[in-house]
Design an enzyme around this catalytic site. Structure first.
Site, PDB file in Angstrom:
ATOM      1  CE  LYS A  25      -3.089  -3.034   0.848  1.00 49.73           C
ATOM      2  NZ  LYS A  25      -4.413  -3.644   0.073  1.00 49.73           N
TER       3      LYS A  25
HETATM    4  C1  PLP Z   1      -5.020  -4.655   0.954  1.00 49.72           C
HETATM    5  C2  PLP Z   1      -6.561  -4.601   0.907  1.00 49.72           C
HETATM    6  C3  PLP Z   1      -7.160  -5.228   1.889  1.00 49.72           C
HETATM    7  C4  PLP Z   1      -6.757  -5.696   2.811  1.00 49.72           C
HETATM    8  O1  PLP Z   1      -5.633  -5.447   3.738  1.00 49.72           O
HETATM    9  P1  PLP Z   1      -4.692  -6.320   4.735  1.00 49.72           P
HETATM   10  O2  PLP Z   1      -3.988  -5.532   5.362  1.00 49.72           O
HETATM   11  O3  PLP Z   1      -3.801  -6.964   3.591  1.00 49.72           O
HETATM   12  O4  PLP Z   1      -5.436  -7.341   5.465  1.00 49.72           O
HETATM   13  C5  PLP Z   1      -8.698  -4.953   1.945  1.00 49.72           C
HETATM   14  N1  PLP Z   1      -9.160  -3.987   0.992  1.00 49.72           N
HETATM   15  C6  PLP Z   1      -8.409  -3.830  -0.113  1.00 49.72           C
HETATM   16  C7  PLP Z   1      -9.534  -3.011  -1.126  1.00 49.72           C
HETATM   17  C8  PLP Z   1      -7.426  -3.872  -0.253  1.00 49.72           C
HETATM   18  O5  PLP Z   1      -6.466  -3.353  -1.280  1.00 49.72           O
END
Ligand code: PLP
Length: 426
Positions: A205
């Site tokens: 992210k």
């Molecule tokens: C990455 C992501 C998640 C999950 O996040 P994690 O930290 O991997 O549990 C949920 N929703 C979206 C849209 C994502 O891109």
């Protein structure tokens, strides 16, 4: 041109690019000192005894709330935990229906199923790839308990229409901002429009501590529920603890689970947050350059909803307009582009909810009672399904450099288009 030519790197030809790409993640200045401070602080988690200093977790929560102009932030272990906490704080539970986008990461389905509720996928808008508000409204039933929306890739969902629908039906709106840290709609940061904004700080992210997450809200009541849900039914006490005392009070107001962010991760995030706006601006400027070039090559970049005032590029995305190229398919085209570029993650859009291999509740005994209701294959999601075949995405790390990187990506598109026949013969 000879049919025996193998120009494409995926077939053993010379790649467009051999130079290195920007590394992701990039540590903020002072990260090492902050981590060292945690190491010697006598407190590695908020569930450890107070040591006379404000926890990094609280410091990050304050900074992240202030960044959004809201009063409350509750950090969590990851984006998945953020969604679980937000859903349960909104009172969603057994047997409830939750509307989710048909095109998104699998966590949006598993989290709803994870609280014994039923995900109801709805299709997305072909331009923004975010949920189509009309489809959301059409999917509302007397059993609907919440609407989860996702600001996907580089777009912000149509918050004007979606907040109006949620209000009209008296439903909590949860904004999944795992791909949109810092984006703005009508000047306001995303995550501040619904009951909760949820965030992931997982490695990929735009704001990351490897693993991590947070929820933000304007509501002190929802924030208190979220605090309990993420710390085993404990919350920060309102009075100053003495050194050596626990800062979390066992109120037992609400049973929780342990989804607490460690002090190490919070310390890293506090520094990374300082870099976010600058990195977002750089990515957006580079993405605009690439948009212009690929339009001429027959690709249609994802657009954001009308009210968007700042985009966050988690992934750059574009539709393949050419039918012949679309026949080859986004997954194969993405692999060919990745081979030319040697670094950036190039992919097809996510599989639609009704075709996502990672969503398979039948493999877990805990879902046995709900299994029929959890079957998503009975939904038709034509735009989401087409996106898998026709949308190519590039991870944001490739957009942290300069315009020469964009020229290389454009050259890769150009070359793969020119030698498309090599992909048909595979
Ligand atoms: C990455 C992501 C998640 C999950 O996040 P994690 O930290 O991997 O549990 C949920 N929703 C979206 C849209 C994502 O891109």
């Amino acid at each position: 041109m000879s049919v025996h030519t193998t120009a494409l790197a995926i077939n053993g030809g010379e790649p467009i690019r051999k130079r290195a790409w920007p590394l992701w993640p990039q540590p903020a200045p002072g990260a090492l000192e902050a981590l060292n401070e945690v190491l010697h602080s006598g407190r590695w988690a908020i569930s450890g005894p107070y040591q006379g200093r404000r926890s990094f977790e609280r410091r990050f929560a304050d900074a992240f709330a202030a960044y959004h102009g809201v009063d409350h932030c509750v950090p969590t272990t990851n984006g998945t935990a953020s969604l679980l906490v937000a859903l349960e704080a909104c009172g969603v539970g057994a047997g409830d229906e939750v509307i989710v986008p048909g095109l998104t990461w699998v966590a949006n389905y598993t989290t709803v199923a994870g609280i014994n509720a039923v995900p109801v996928p709805v299709d997305v808008d072909p331009d923004t790839l975010c949920v189509d508000p009309a489809a959301v409204e059409a999917a509302i039933t007397p059993r609907t308990a919440a609407i989860v929306i996702v600001h996907l890739h580089s777009a912000v969902a149509d918050l004007t229409a979606l907040t109006a629908i949620a209000d009209r039906h008296g439903l909590p709106l949860i904004e999944d901002c795992a791909q949109a840290h810092g984006a703005r709609y009508e000047g306001r940061r995303v995550g501040t429009f619904g009951a909760f904004g949820t965030f992931s700080m997982q490695h990929s992210k735009v704001l990351t501590s490897g693993e991590g997450g947070a929820v933000i809200t304007r509501s002190p009541e929802l924030a208190r529920l979220a605090e309990h849900l993420r710390a085993d039914g404990r919350s920060y006490r309102s009075t100053q603890p003495a050194i050596g005392e626990m800062e979390l009070a066992q109120t037992a107001e609400l049973m929780g689970s342990n989804f607490c962010l460690s002090e190490f991760q919070a310390a890293v995030l506090l520094g990374q947050l300082e870099l976010l706006d600058g990195q977002n601006e750089r990515r957006a400027a580079n993405a605009a350059l690439l948009d212009e070039t690929v339009l001429e090559l027959g690709f249609r970049p994802q657009v954001s909803s009308l009210g968007t005032t700042a985009r966050t590029y988690y992934e750059w995305a574009a539709w393949i307009e050419d039918d012949e190229l679309a026949e080859i398919g986004a997954p194969r085209l993405a692999a060919a582009l990745a081979a030319e570029l040697g670094g950036p993650e190039v992919d097809a859009a996510y599989p639609a909810a009704n075709a996502n291999r990672l969503y398979c509740p039948g493999t877990r005994k805990r879902f046995a009672a709900l299994n029929g209701a959890l079957d998503l294959t009975r939904y038709a999601l034509p735009v989401s399904e087409e996106a898998r075949q026709r949308v190519v995405t590039i991870h944001h790390a490739a957009f942290l450099g300069d315009e020469r990187d964009m020229y290389d990506i454009a050259a890769a598109f150009d070359k793969v288009c020119a030698y498309r026949h090599e992909l048909c013969d595979l």
